[in-house]
Design a protein around this motif. Structure first.
Motif, short mmCIF file in Angstrom:
data_model
loop_
_atom_site.label_atom_id
_atom_site.label_comp_id
_atom_site.label_asym_id
_atom_site.label_seq_id
_atom_site.Cartn_x
_atom_site.Cartn_y
_atom_site.Cartn_z
N LYS A 37 0.87 -1.16 0.00
CA LYS A 37 0.00 0.00 0.00
C LYS A 37 0.91 1.22 0.00
O LYS A 37 1.85 1.29 0.80
CB LYS A 37 -0.87 -0.02 1.26
N LEU A 38 0.68 2.17 -0.92
CA LEU A 38 1.52 3.37 -0.98
C LEU A 38 1.27 4.25 0.23
O LEU A 38 0.14 4.58 0.54
CB LEU A 38 1.21 4.17 -2.25
N ILE A 39 2.35 4.64 0.91
CA ILE A 39 2.25 5.58 2.02
C ILE A 39 2.54 6.99 1.48
O ILE A 39 1.97 7.97 1.93
CB ILE A 39 3.26 5.21 3.15
N THR A 40 3.41 7.07 0.49
CA THR A 40 3.74 8.35 -0.15
C THR A 40 3.35 8.29 -1.62
O THR A 40 4.14 7.82 -2.44
CB THR A 40 5.26 8.63 -0.07
N PRO A 41 2.14 8.75 -1.98
CA PRO A 41 1.75 8.74 -3.39
C PRO A 41 2.72 9.59 -4.23
O PRO A 41 3.01 9.26 -5.37
CB PRO A 41 0.35 9.35 -3.40
#
Length: 175
Positions: free
Chosen positions: A144-148
């Motif tokens: 899951k991306l934490i920093t798009p």
């Protein structure tokens, strides 16, 4: 001691591509052509003659030595740094426990692209292609991306630490 490098003899085309892609060197073709011409009389055994030849060819402007990008490209190629980065991302992600995070700081646009694409490809739950009758589950979905968007240094940090100027931080979490 003198370091010898295990690169095969690259053609002018291969050198041009290498300097352009890995070194993002604007004078890639001219430098490749110079190297091919010069190595006919004597192969390069040390870095200094190559650095001097490049400096003479493209001239000096700015704070960085004109051969910097070329040496960066050679280093990245010899060490297969982009391949190693990909392998490392795969290995780290496999070992990560659910909820564990992987944070990567890159200092080069090609490295950043690899990390960005790796995180993106593994954070999509569904894949859809026009030729498919319906979307399919992504077999690699595990992040899951934490920093798009990447975290970059502030003006203040760039001022106090100039080497941070090209740094990009990306973070993802194991699902």
């Amino acid at each position: 001691g003198v370091q010898t490098c295990a690169l095969p003899i690259y053609s002018e085309e291969q050198l041009t591509r290498l300097f352009r892609e890995l070194g993002e060197e604007p004078a890639a073709r001219r430098i490749a052509s110079l190297i091919v011409k010069m190595r006919k009389t004597a192969p390069f055994r040390e870095t200094l003659p190559l650095a001097r030849a490049i400096e003479k060819l493209v001239g000096r402007h700015g704070r960085h030595h004109p051969a910097t990008q070329v040496f960066q490209a050679l280093r990245m190629e010899v060490n297969d740094e982009l391949g190693a980065l990909e392998d490392g991302l795969r290995a780290l992600t496999a070992r990560l426990e659910r909820g564990g995070r992987i944070a990567v700081i890159t200092f080069h646009s090609l490295e950043d692209r690899i990390v960005k694409n790796f995180f993106r490809d593994r954070s999509r739950e569904w894949l859809d292609k026009p030729e498919w009758p319906a979307p399919q589950r992504n077999p690699d979905y595990d992040l899951k991306l934490i920093t798009p968007k990447p975290v970059e240094p502030t003006e203040e940090e760039r001022r106090t630490n100039p080497r941070s100027r090209s740094a990009k931080l990306r973070v993802a979490e194991k699902t």
